[in-house]
Design a protein around this motif. Structure first.
Motif, PDB file in Angstrom:
ATOM      1  N   LEU C  87       0.549  -1.495   0.265  1.00  0.00           N
ATOM      2  CA  LEU C  87      -0.107   0.462  -0.148  1.00  0.00           C
ATOM      3  C   LEU C  87       1.284   0.904   0.123  1.00  0.00           C
ATOM      4  CD1 LEU C  87      -2.944   1.273   0.465  1.00  0.00           C
ATOM      5  CD2 LEU C  87      -3.152   1.341   2.710  1.00  0.00           C
ATOM      6  N   GLY C  88       2.050   1.276   0.946  1.00  0.00           N
ATOM      7  CA  GLY C  88       2.778   2.318   0.669  1.00  0.00           C
ATOM      8  C   GLY C  88       3.577   2.873  -0.529  1.00  0.00           C
ATOM      9  N   PHE C  89       3.581   1.040  -0.617  1.00  0.00           N
ATOM     10  CA  PHE C  89       4.685   1.850  -2.287  1.00  0.00           C
ATOM     11  C   PHE C  89       4.084   2.822  -3.483  1.00  0.00           C
ATOM     12  CE2 PHE C  89       7.885   0.913  -5.478  1.00  0.00           C
ATOM     13  CZ  PHE C  89       7.051   0.963  -6.847  1.00  0.00           C
ATOM     14  N   LEU C  90       2.563   1.627  -3.225  1.00  0.00           N
ATOM     15  CA  LEU C  90       1.944   2.689  -4.577  1.00  0.00           C
ATOM     16  C   LEU C  90       0.876   3.210  -4.009  1.00  0.00           C
ATOM     17  CD1 LEU C  90      -0.840  -0.787  -4.873  1.00  0.00           C
ATOM     18  CD2 LEU C  90       0.538  -0.080  -6.751  1.00  0.00           C
ATOM     19  N   LEU C  91       0.977   3.719  -2.915  1.00  0.00           N
ATOM     20  CA  LEU C  91       1.028   5.654  -3.474  1.00  0.00           C
ATOM     21  C   LEU C  91       2.094   6.124  -2.664  1.00  0.00           C
ATOM     22  CD1 LEU C  91      -1.056   5.091   0.708  1.00  0.00           C
ATOM     23  CD2 LEU C  91      -1.808   5.756  -1.477  1.00  0.00           C
ATOM     24  N   ALA C  92       2.842   6.043  -2.669  1.00  0.00           N
ATOM     25  CA  ALA C  92       3.837   6.971  -2.814  1.00  0.00           C
ATOM     26  C   ALA C  92       4.376   6.836  -4.721  1.00  0.00           C
ATOM     27  CB  ALA C  92       5.341   6.037  -2.598  1.00  0.00           C
ATOM     28  N   VAL C  93       4.564   5.631  -5.529  1.00  0.00           N
ATOM     29  CA  VAL C  93       4.074   6.082  -7.034  1.00  0.00           C
ATOM     30  C   VAL C  93       3.198   7.148  -7.687  1.00  0.00           C
ATOM     31  CG1 VAL C  93       3.681   4.446  -9.433  1.00  0.00           C
ATOM     32  CG2 VAL C  93       5.125   3.448  -7.037  1.00  0.00           C
ATOM     33  N   PHE C  94       1.959   6.574  -6.631  1.00  0.00           N
ATOM     34  CA  PHE C  94       0.784   7.260  -7.354  1.00  0.00           C
ATOM     35  C   PHE C  94       0.823   9.209  -6.954  1.00  0.00           C
ATOM     36  CE2 PHE C  94      -0.956   4.349  -8.796  1.00  0.00           C
ATOM     37  CZ  PHE C  94      -2.186   3.625  -7.864  1.00  0.00           C
ATOM     38  N   LEU C  95       1.778   9.981  -6.096  1.00  0.00           N
ATOM     39  CA  LEU C  95       2.157  10.845  -5.772  1.00  0.00           C
ATOM     40  C   LEU C  95       3.279  11.260  -6.213  1.00  0.00           C
ATOM     41  CD1 LEU C  95       1.125  10.947  -1.367  1.00  0.00           C
ATOM     42  CD2 LEU C  95       0.465  11.729  -3.774  1.00  0.00           C
ATOM     43  N   ASP C  96       3.820  10.069  -6.891  1.00  0.00           N
ATOM     44  CA  ASP C  96       5.275  10.899  -7.702  1.00  0.00           C
ATOM     45  C   ASP C  96       4.780  11.770  -8.879  1.00  0.00           C
ATOM     46  OD1 ASP C  96       7.884   9.468  -8.631  1.00  0.00           O
ATOM     47  OD2 ASP C  96       8.073  11.421  -7.237  1.00  0.00           O
ATOM     48  N   ARG C  97       3.362  11.302  -8.824  1.00  0.00           N
ATOM     49  CA  ARG C  97       3.431  11.597  -9.987  1.00  0.00           C
ATOM     50  C   ARG C  97       3.526  13.255 -10.689  1.00  0.00           C
ATOM     51  NH1 ARG C  97       3.377   8.387 -14.087  1.00  0.00           N
ATOM     52  NH2 ARG C  97       4.080   6.488 -13.953  1.00  0.00           N
ATOM     53  N   ARG C  98       3.506  14.401  -9.571  1.00  0.00           N
ATOM     54  CA  ARG C  98       2.919  15.621 -10.036  1.00  0.00           C
ATOM     55  C   ARG C  98       1.850  15.551  -9.616  1.00  0.00           C
ATOM     56  NH1 ARG C  98       5.255  18.321 -14.579  1.00  0.00           N
ATOM     57  NH2 ARG C  98       6.237  16.269 -15.500  1.00  0.00           N
ATOM     58  N   ILE C  99       1.570  15.200  -8.472  1.00  0.00           N
ATOM     59  CA  ILE C  99      -0.092  15.782  -8.115  1.00  0.00           C
ATOM     60  C   ILE C  99      -0.196  16.903  -7.520  1.00  0.00           C
ATOM     61  CG2 ILE C  99      -2.266  14.572  -6.904  1.00  0.00           C
ATOM     62  CD1 ILE C  99      -1.108  12.615  -8.995  1.00  0.00           C
ATOM     63  N   LYS C 100      -1.363  18.003  -8.138  1.00  0.00           N
ATOM     64  CA  LYS C 100      -1.373  18.881  -7.569  1.00  0.00           C
ATOM     65  C   LYS C 100      -1.964  18.723  -5.617  1.00  0.00           C
ATOM     66  CE  LYS C 100      -5.282  21.207 -10.494  1.00  0.00           C
ATOM     67  NZ  LYS C 100      -4.395  21.285 -11.461  1.00  0.00           N
ATOM     68  N   ALA C 101      -1.734  19.633  -5.268  1.00  0.00           N
ATOM     69  CA  ALA C 101      -2.065  19.962  -3.709  1.00  0.00           C
ATOM     70  C   ALA C 101      -1.716  17.747  -2.916  1.00  0.00           C
ATOM     71  CB  ALA C 101      -3.511  19.213  -3.356  1.00  0.00           C
ATOM     72  N   GLU C 102      -0.097  17.838  -3.382  1.00  0.00           N
ATOM     73  CA  GLU C 102       0.357  16.675  -2.867  1.00  0.00           C
ATOM     74  C   GLU C 102       0.924  16.405  -1.498  1.00  0.00           C
ATOM     75  OE1 GLU C 102       4.273  15.543  -4.603  1.00  0.00           O
ATOM     76  OE2 GLU C 102       4.915  15.288  -2.673  1.00  0.00           O
ATOM     77  N   GLY C 103       0.659  18.051  -0.839  1.00  0.00           N
ATOM     78  CA  GLY C 103       1.435  17.732   0.838  1.00  0.00           C
ATOM     79  C   GLY C 103      -0.015  17.538   1.252  1.00  0.00           C
ATOM     80  N   LEU C 104      -1.184  17.543   0.694  1.00  0.00           N
ATOM     81  CA  LEU C 104      -1.912  18.006   1.624  1.00  0.00           C
ATOM     82  C   LEU C 104      -2.742  16.073   1.703  1.00  0.00           C
ATOM     83  CD1 LEU C 104      -4.610  18.703   2.876  1.00  0.00           C
ATOM     84  CD2 LEU C 104      -5.501  18.207   0.722  1.00  0.00           C
TER      85      LEU C 104
END
Lengths: 496, 279, 300
Positions: C87-104
């Protein structure tokens, strides 16, 4: 509402009688020493410290009383003293350690440890507190309850405190072998002298006194008697389907079949606390064995390989087909919601369940657990006296309140148990609700056997083994394996 | 970069997970604000119809038959603040020495200390209780503080050691040439630079110690000195406590560390990375 | 000058001495003491240190409850570590894609880490309370019903076949954010050129992950494994607050059983036995890691 009125009436009567730290005021006509006064009133000068303490306590709340600073003080004429009653004075002398000068000055706290946090229990405890405060208004009561049914959590909290030398001043202790788990010879004060002084050895029933005795001493003062083998049932459901409370297990299972078809949980079960299901099992044991055989299980005269035990396990196994599937998420009281809501019909629990039903206003029916008519599986709550209590003198008054008739009536009416004392008059008995009145009658004539889950029959390590074996049985349903485990548990406890 | 649909899907997935993580908080908050009459296990997902602070009041100050959490929150504060400060100070000193002053056997010593961070604390409970009893600190908050300071030494030392290792050698060399010894370098170079390191350690320790349960429940048994984790567990385990009060209690107990995390999260993260990524 | 160095050498040892002594006593000394107690006869409130050999250990391994806790520990560790890593890896992969509001998003995924296991346990106890056919569903089951997914309902921790799995669900919720943070930092550390180069060579995104990214993230996986592993083996608070031992001990774990044995049944010696067994299990995981990191230290 009726309960409240009766309760207030009792309080008023008790107040008028000016009970317990009953004593009399005494105004000196000439300068005297405490020793002289003690000699004059009690015929023995040794009670001087008792008088000093009693007066100082009174003086903390009523400034007209004298404040005595030294035991050998000569008090002036006109000084107002409080002379305590003989029993309390004798108890004071028995308990007081002359090195503890601070005990002569009154006030202080009374830390009361228990696991009475639920509705009726908490109210009963409050009633005792109220009585205590009347006689000892100078003391601050600290209610150190710890939540968790049957006290399993409380005991885990208490033991380290005992070891550390920082126990509550008094704490709830089940009558019977539970005391073994506290190494009483090391940590508790034997109460034989107080029993003699307050006459408790004459007024509690012999069966109970036998239970209270461990290694030849008394370690607690009983406040009540509870019955463990009660079958509670929803009267409305029974009436609707023309059922009557089962007298034996065959009838019981017939009723279960009828109810299961109607989509009602026939027999509700809880086990989140881990003790509720073993509690059920002990009542089944009381039905498949005679009282002597049942008692013998815990003393070693009845082997656990007895067919009665096998039969009991079979009955429990069959019962599991009729219980609510979420039993491991429910504690003894939350599962009663099924009955209150009309979704469940029966439940086996001790008579503290009555307090819950009363608080919720449910008109519940009761009967002895099938097959246990004439058998009273008993447990009793008592209060013990740790050796290292910080406020030992205040404990005397507490134990006196607990052991007194007024205290026991006030407490038990709220708690849903019956007084331990045998000198309750018929008029006083009439104040209790119908269930308790019938319970008192049963107590007087049924065969008494000790409860195991509630600390009477066996020491705590055995209770834990028993509990673990039954908890596992609920899932494995392995009769032979569980019986072997019970045999091993008995061997471990008795063989040692 | 990517097609619209794929991007959209990505956001949907992320939001779905966010809901999964927030779901418990929703239940906590929503239940805490319900009045006792409205609270119902079988309607737990419905938002409150009436907004009530009753459960917070009871969670803090108690109700019929149970004490509130307010004194226990105070106990936690009294325990956490000294323990955090002292263990941070010790960690800073130790970390500095291990980072900069190699003496013989330093590495082995450090590894041995590190092992202390991983052991199950059950393995030391019984002698710990006996030792605390013999020095009279059993069942007291100072006893808990001592325990947390000692068992916090490995992690604080680790974090500071990794932190001080990043200080440029030139700065230290310069100070030494000026004649500074061990303590001089510490005072003049390291300490002034330590603020970020302290931030990380203080936050990490504050969170760990505030959230600890095992030591608290074993050592501080007296309800008067229990930290809030133990009190919350008792509150939640009691069958007479209405469960909106239990939820309110859980929220209150979690609030300090949550706030620290929300406002100082950056440092919290650094603590994670410093503690576990590196050796 | 040399004197100063010598003085500093001595000073450095002196300054760490208090901490070193504290660790020596409170960690190693206590472990030794606990080991001794596990071989003693102390099974009442009052201590009894007479030596009884391995009797306590034998009794433990004959205790069905203990064996169940060991099994539960294995199941829990596998699910918790595996689930959190994935789960952690998947979330990291998703978040690594220049997401708006990544910090949130990051803040939301990570905040459970700030909570005590007790708080988590209290909340998840209610979330995973199944309700019953007679009284109605509640918690997650109710949510599933409301979403039309009622067939997914289970008894969660009231079902002895599931038991500890329910606890693992709560634990993964709490710790997967930490794994995500680790992997995110690691992913950010992989130079884009490497990925570009692979893309130019004709590799698909999936292949890039398999052959470029994952191998580079190995140290992080390793580190996370160690941390999650040792937390998992020590799991206690969560079980206390969430389920207790559960039906048929299906939620019980060694750490919980140890506390009950020691502080409820007064079986101090047996409890010490479990504590040592737990220590041995943890050591199997940690000691190789420590030796590996020590060797790395010496090299650098």
């Amino acid at each position: 509402m009726r309960k409240v009125v009766w309760f207030l009436a009792v309080l008023v009567v008790v107040g008028l009688l000016g009970w317990a730290q009953a004593g009399t005021p005494l105004v000196l006509d000439k300068p005297s020493s405490l020793a002289d006064i003690s000699l004059k009133v009690f015929g023995d000068s040794a009670y001087a410290p008792a008088i000093m303490r009693a007066t100082n306590s009174k003086a903390l709340v009523d400034h007209s009383f004298a404040r005595i600073s030294r035991l050998d003080e000569i008090l002036p004429a006109g000084a107002k003293l409080w002379v305590p009653d003989a029993a309390w004075a004798k108890a004071f002398l028995a308990v007081w350690d002359p090195n503890r000068v601070e005990d002569l000055f009154g006030g202080g706290k009374l830390v009361v440890g228990s696991w009475w946090t639920a509705g009726g229990e908490a109210e009963g405890l409050e009633a005792l507190f109220a009585l205590y405060r009347e006689s000892f208004p100078d003391v601050v009561i600290v209610n150190a309850t710890v939540a968790g049914g049957a006290g399993f959590v409380f005991k885990a909290v208490l033991k380290p405190r005992l070891i550390a030398g920082d126990p509550p001043d008094t704490f709830q202790l089940h009558a019977g072998l539970e005391v073994e788990g506290y190494s009483p010879e090391v940590y508790l004060r034997p109460l034989d002298d107080l029993y003699a002084i307050f006459g408790w050895d004459k007024v509690f029933p012999p069966d109970l006194l036998d239970l209270m005795r461990y290694e030849g001493h008394y370690w607690g003062v009983p406040v009540n008697i509870h019955r463990s083998n009660v079958l509670w049932y929803n009267k409305e459901i029974f009436a609707r389907y023309g059922l009557k409370p089962p007298a034996n297990w065959d009838e019981f299972f017939q009723i279960c079949e009828v109810l299961k078809e109607k989509g009602i949980v026939p027999i509700t079960l809880a086990n989140a606390g881990g003790w509720e299901a073993p509690h059920l099992f002990e009542t089944i044991l009381a039905s498949t064995l005679t009282p002597e055989e049942y008692r013998g299980l815990w003393t070693g005269t009845t082997p656990w390989t007895h067919p009665g035990v096998t039969q009991a396990l079979e009955i429990l196994k069959k019962m599991l087909d009729y219980v609510n599937p979420d039993y491991s998420a429910h504690t003894w009281d939350t599962v009663l919601e099924y009955i209150a809501a009309g979704r469940g019909a029966m439940n086996v629990m001790g008579d503290w369940a009555m307090g819950w039903f009363m608080a919720k206003g449910v008109d519940v029916g009761w009967a002895p657990v099938p097959g246990t008519k004439g058998v009273f599986v008993a447990l009793s709550d008592t209060f013990a006296f740790p050796k290292r209590a910080s406020n030992p003198i205040n404990v005397i008054g507490w134990l006196a309140v607990c052991g007194s008739k007024e205290g026991q009536i006030a407490f038990n009416m709220r708690k849903g148990s019956i007084p331990a004392r045998t000198d309750i008059t018929p008029e006083e008995k009439a104040q209790f609700n119908p269930y308790l009145q019938s319970c008192m009658e049963d107590w007087a004539r049924d065969a008494i056997v000790p409860s195991v889950m509630h600390g009477a029959a066996a020491p705590e390590s055995w209770v834990v083994d028993f509990k673990d074996a039954i908890n596992l049985f609920l899932v494995t349903k392995d009769v032979a394996g569980t019986q072997a485990a019970l045999v091993a548990a008995a061997k471990a406890a008795l063989g040692k | 970069m990517k097609l619209r649909p794929a991007r959209l899907l990505l956001y949907i997935v992320l939001i779905a997970f966010a809901l999964y993580y927030l779901m418990p908080v929703y239940v906590l908050v929503v239940t805490s604000f319900k009045s006792f009459a409205e609270v119902n296990l079988y309607r737990m997902w419905n938002p409150p119809r009436t907004f009530s602070l009753e459960s917070f009041r009871r969670a803090l100050f108690g109700g019929m038959g149970y004490q509130g959490l307010a004194p226990n929150i105070l106990n936690s504060v009294i325990m956490v603040v000294p323990a955090t400060l002292i263990s941070a100070a010790l960690g800073s000193l130790n970390g500095y020495i291990f980072a900069r002053w190699q003496f013989r056997g330093a590495n082995i010593l450090f590894t041995l200390a590190l092992f202390g961070m991983f052991i199950p604390y059950q393995s030391v409970l019984i002698p710990l209780v006996q030792t605390l009893k013999s020095i009279g600190l059993y069942g007291t908050i100072p006893g808990l503080i001592l325990t947390h300071v000692i068992y916090g030494i490995p992690i604080t030392t680790l974090i500071f050691r990794n932190y001080y290792a990043t200080v440029p050698k030139e700065l230290v060399e310069a100070a030494r040439i000026d004649g500074a010894g061990l303590l001089g370098v510490y005072r003049r170079i390291m300490l002034p630079l330590s603020l970020p390191g302290f931030a990380v350690v203080l936050i990490w320790q504050f969170t760990s110690i505030w959230n600890d349960f095992l030591f608290a429940v074993t050592i501080a048994q007296n309800p008067a000195v229990q930290p809030v984790t133990v009190a919350l567990n008792n509150l939640a385990g009691s069958f007479i406590v209405e469960w909106n009060v239990q939820m309110a209690g859980a929220l209150l107990a979690a609030l300090p560390t949550l706030l620290v995390y929300i406002f100082l999260g950056r440092y919290f993260m650094r603590g994670l990375l410093a503690g576990s990524l590196k050796g | 000058m040399w004197l100063k160095r010598k003085r500093d050498q001595v000073l450095s040892v002196l300054l760490v001495l208090p901490s070193a002594l504290a660790i020596l006593v409170f960690v190693y000394g206590f472990i030794a003491l606990t080991t001794y107690v596990s071989f003693s006869n102390w099974n009442r409130l009052v201590p009894d240190y007479s030596f009884v050999g391995a009797a306590n250990y034998l009794r433990l391994f004959q205790n069905p409850r203990f064996l169940i806790t060991l099994r539960n520990l294995g199941v829990f560790t596998g699910l918790f570590v595996g689930g959190s890593l994935v789960l952690g890896f998947l979330l990291a992969v998703f978040l690594d894609r220049r997401i708006k509001a990544e910090g949130l998003f990051r803040t939301i995924y990570l905040y459970p880490l700030a909570l005590s296991f007790i708080v988590t346990g209290v909340v998840w106890r209610w979330l995973l309370n199944p309700g019953s056919p007679q009284m109605g569903s509640t918690g997650i089951n109710l949510l599933l019903e409301m979403m039309g997914l009622g067939f997914l309902k289970t008894g969660w921790y009231t079902d002895p076949r599931i038991g500890i799995i329910a606890v693992a669900v709560a634990a993964i919720w709490q710790m997967s954010g930490y794994v995500m943070a680790m992997y995110l930092a690691g992913l950010r550390g992989i130079p884009e050129e490497l990925r570009e180069a692979a893309r130019v060579d004709g590799a698909s995104e999936l292949q890039i992950y398999r052959y470029v990214v994952l191998p580079l993230l190995r140290p992080i996986t390793f580190g996370a494994l160690i941390v999650l592993g040792h937390i998992s083996l020590k799991i206690y608070d969560l079980v206390v607050a969430m389920t207790g031992p559960g039906p048929g001990y299906s939620c019980d774990v060694p750490a919980y059983f140890m506390w009950e044995l020691t502080f409820r049944a007064n079986r101090f010696a047996q409890g010490a036995g479990i504590a040592i067994i737990l220590l041995v299990i943890v050591s199997i995981l940690i000691v190789p890691y420590l030796r590996y990191s020590l060797r790395r230290e010496v090299e650098t």
